[in-house]
Design an enzyme around this catalytic site. Sequence first.
Site, PDB file in Angstrom:
ATOM      1  N   THR A 171      17.263  64.605   6.377  1.00  0.00           N
ATOM      2  CA  THR A 171      18.111  65.661   6.949  1.00  0.00           C
ATOM      3  C   THR A 171      19.271  66.006   6.033  1.00  0.00           C
ATOM      4  OG1 THR A 171      17.497  65.134   9.213  1.00  0.00           O
ATOM      5  CG2 THR A 171      19.612  66.216   8.905  1.00  0.00           C
ATOM      6  N   ASP A 172      19.846  64.999   5.391  1.00  0.00           N
ATOM      7  CA  ASP A 172      20.955  65.260   4.465  1.00  0.00           C
ATOM      8  C   ASP A 172      20.515  66.153   3.312  1.00  0.00           C
ATOM      9  OD1 ASP A 172      23.351  63.462   5.342  1.00  0.00           O
ATOM     10  OD2 ASP A 172      21.599  62.178   5.501  1.00  0.00           O
ATOM     11  N   TYR A 173      19.353  65.847   2.747  1.00  0.00           N
ATOM     12  CA  TYR A 173      18.885  66.635   1.613  1.00  0.00           C
ATOM     13  C   TYR A 173      18.489  68.054   2.026  1.00  0.00           C
ATOM     14  CZ  TYR A 173      19.001  62.531  -1.387  1.00  0.00           C
ATOM     15  OH  TYR A 173      19.428  61.460  -2.122  1.00  0.00           O
ATOM     16  N   GLY A 176      21.573  69.928   2.376  1.00  0.00           N
ATOM     17  CA  GLY A 176      22.102  70.280   1.064  1.00  0.00           C
ATOM     18  C   GLY A 176      21.508  71.566   0.521  1.00  0.00           C
TER      19      GLY A 176
END
Length: 402
Positions: A171-173, A176
Amino acid sequence: MKTKWKSPLEGIRILDLSTVIAAPFGATLLADFGADVIKVEMPGVGDPLRNLGPYYEGEGLRWPGIARNKKSLTLDLRQEEGKEILRKLVKESDMVIENFRTGTLEKWGVGYEALKEVNPDLVMIRVTGYGQTGPYSHKAGFGTPATAFSGFTYLHGFPDRPPISPSFSLTDYVTGIYVAFAAVTALYHRDCHEEGTGQFVDVSLYESMFRMMEFLIADYDVTGTIKERSPGLSGHSAPAGNFLTKDDIWIILVTSSDKTFERLAKAMGREDMLTDERYSTNSVRLTRFDEVNGIVADWVRTKTKDELQTMLDECGVPISQIYSIQDIFEDPQYKARENIVEVEHPRLGKVKIPGVVPKFSETPGSIRQIAPDLGEHTDEILRDILGLDDENIAKLREKKVI
């Protein structure tokens, strides 16, 4: 006549106030394509991502890949002199990227409205777990809980076992990428429209995942279906899934259209399935998903991986071996596309990191410098951008502002 830049974002200066993965990764994507990204970090502490595993002899191995092409400035934003330096830098910059908890920068007097007074053309990308508005806006937000909140985690795993989270910070990537998309969209609006202005963009972790699951929304809205977890693709096409070859190698095979299934059936010598009403269309095959997958699994088990790959490549049926990182390092496609590149690191020596994507024909991205050590560019930034002399810089360092 348009100016031909060496890099598409050359001339754009970004202050990256964020930490860990989502927002910093977005800033790195922008840096790969020429943006001048200044990473602002707490003196003596820095971004926690510097110290996340895996490790080699105490050195974090994630940092070189995720923080390349940035400059590091140490600056304590809790001190008034630190805030004043930030304001001066904002005046000379195009964008701020931050992921503090909602309201933190406002509490320090350097929120969007305050910084906009310094630079009306400022674009600010704000990343949180749940967004800047709504009843959950002030909750702490990390990728794994946000993934669960988005509905993504509920879909993954086996029906008779607990749900599973992605084994890395997916989810973070993904968020991003939304950060980078938001950044260039806001810059285009500001710079290419007569009425264009600066603005802030509200990006949340959970929404980045939820946006990709339109199939859940329509299905529940129209039919009331709650899609349950499954270990692979289900409910979309049949056959689809992981299959074991004769030489015990796992491959994945998907037929997302009836035309693709037609090619597979011919390769299998099962043209009869194309006229059999039990298998002739994807909609009926889905009602017999396990049966259809079983037929394919039995056939795949009679072929080695290489035999299967050659046969189905020729037929136009998409399959792939399920790769480990060792397989990736040895694959000629990865080498031809320069997906893994080698850089020099002051302590690790030669280290491999991901290459630049996507590939631009005229203005390709590049890796111009490795990830910076903490505060490596502090003096350079304060001197070259703000015009501070060595004496003033020394005083700031003595006060631990930098």
